[in-house]
Design a protein around this motif. Sequence first.
Motif, short mmCIF file in Angstrom:
data_model
loop_
_atom_site.label_atom_id
_atom_site.label_comp_id
_atom_site.label_asym_id
_atom_site.label_seq_id
_atom_site.Cartn_x
_atom_site.Cartn_y
_atom_site.Cartn_z
N UNK A 96 -15.13 -6.21 3.93
CA UNK A 96 -15.03 -7.53 2.74
C UNK A 96 -15.27 -7.00 1.17
N UNK A 97 -16.57 -6.24 1.44
CA UNK A 97 -17.00 -5.17 0.21
C UNK A 97 -15.81 -4.72 -1.01
N UNK A 98 -15.85 -5.84 -2.14
CA UNK A 98 -15.12 -5.25 -3.39
C UNK A 98 -15.08 -3.32 -3.96
N UNK A 99 -14.00 -3.04 -4.45
CA UNK A 99 -14.36 -1.91 -5.23
C UNK A 99 -13.67 -1.11 -4.94
N UNK A 100 -12.96 -1.31 -3.83
CA UNK A 100 -11.72 -0.06 -3.63
C UNK A 100 -10.39 -0.54 -4.72
N UNK A 101 -9.58 0.49 -5.32
CA UNK A 101 -8.18 0.14 -5.93
C UNK A 101 -7.50 -0.03 -4.85
N UNK A 102 -5.96 -0.70 -5.85
CA UNK A 102 -5.52 -1.43 -4.98
C UNK A 102 -4.26 -0.06 -4.16
N UNK A 103 -4.74 1.45 -4.88
CA UNK A 103 -3.83 2.28 -4.24
C UNK A 103 -4.57 2.61 -3.34
N UNK A 104 -5.70 2.91 -3.62
CA UNK A 104 -6.63 3.87 -2.81
C UNK A 104 -6.19 2.59 -0.81
N UNK A 105 -6.50 1.34 -1.72
CA UNK A 105 -6.13 0.40 -0.41
C UNK A 105 -4.71 0.33 0.07
N UNK A 106 -3.78 0.62 -0.85
CA UNK A 106 -1.66 0.39 -0.21
C UNK A 106 -2.50 2.22 0.46
N UNK A 107 -3.12 3.18 0.30
CA UNK A 107 -2.54 4.31 0.73
C UNK A 107 -3.59 4.23 2.42
N UNK A 108 -4.85 3.56 2.23
CA UNK A 108 -5.26 3.60 3.27
C UNK A 108 -4.39 3.26 5.09
N UNK A 109 -3.20 1.59 4.09
CA UNK A 109 -2.84 1.08 4.92
C UNK A 109 -1.74 2.20 5.79
N UNK A 110 -0.96 2.63 4.25
CA UNK A 110 -0.26 3.66 5.23
C UNK A 110 -0.60 5.24 5.84
N UNK A 111 -1.69 5.61 6.04
CA UNK A 111 -2.39 6.33 6.55
C UNK A 111 -2.68 6.25 7.49
N UNK A 112 -3.33 4.79 8.46
CA UNK A 112 -3.98 3.63 9.43
C UNK A 112 -1.49 3.74 9.84
N UNK A 113 -0.57 3.13 10.02
CA UNK A 113 -0.07 3.13 10.13
C UNK A 113 0.74 4.60 10.31
N UNK A 114 0.47 5.53 9.51
CA UNK A 114 1.15 6.20 10.32
C UNK A 114 0.50 7.52 11.37
N UNK A 115 -1.00 7.29 11.55
CA UNK A 115 -1.39 7.83 12.58
C UNK A 115 -1.15 6.21 13.64
N UNK A 116 -0.41 5.38 13.36
CA UNK A 116 0.18 4.37 14.76
C UNK A 116 1.26 4.53 15.17
N UNK A 117 2.15 4.68 13.89
CA UNK A 117 3.57 5.19 14.67
C UNK A 117 3.24 6.45 15.65
N UNK A 118 2.94 7.25 15.44
CA UNK A 118 2.76 8.35 15.90
C UNK A 118 2.27 8.11 17.69
N UNK A 119 0.96 7.52 17.51
CA UNK A 119 0.96 7.33 18.48
C UNK A 119 1.57 6.43 19.43
#
Length: 158
Positions: free
Chosen positions: A79-102
Amino acid sequence: MPGVDALLAPALYGFQQTREDLARHTAGLTARQVWARPHGLAPLGFHLRHIARSVDRLTTYLEGRSLDAAQIAALAAEMEPGATLKELLADIDSALRRAEEAIHAIDPATFAEPRWVGRKRLPTTVLGLLVHIAEHTQRHLGQAIGAALVAQAPGLPR
């Protein structure tokens, strides 16, 4: 999806939809809008961060592993604010890519193998956890879209 088991494909399509819908519904949002809490609602930033981190945690369980200290600490800070939209979307993309590999690495012969989720070690199977990752991601995608729409409502600070 060519070469992908029919029971694995829906999760992969769901991840694709998540990326597309988030790009469409978050385009042009300001940092203030990403972390706005109109009417005390959870901010869009929380939902975006939760999507990335929950996919990461659930993928860890899918792989039959326990969470590490960093994942546990990250859970408490969603819940802690601070990350930018770009950073948040990049984190999602990274997590989804790792999940896709799995997911691509799953042998359909292991669908019924047991898996456990969370501190309570709730029982499930490889296939059950795969379905849960997909539905949980879509649930929070819907909440993120709603939060993005509310953050853009007339009368709220930009």
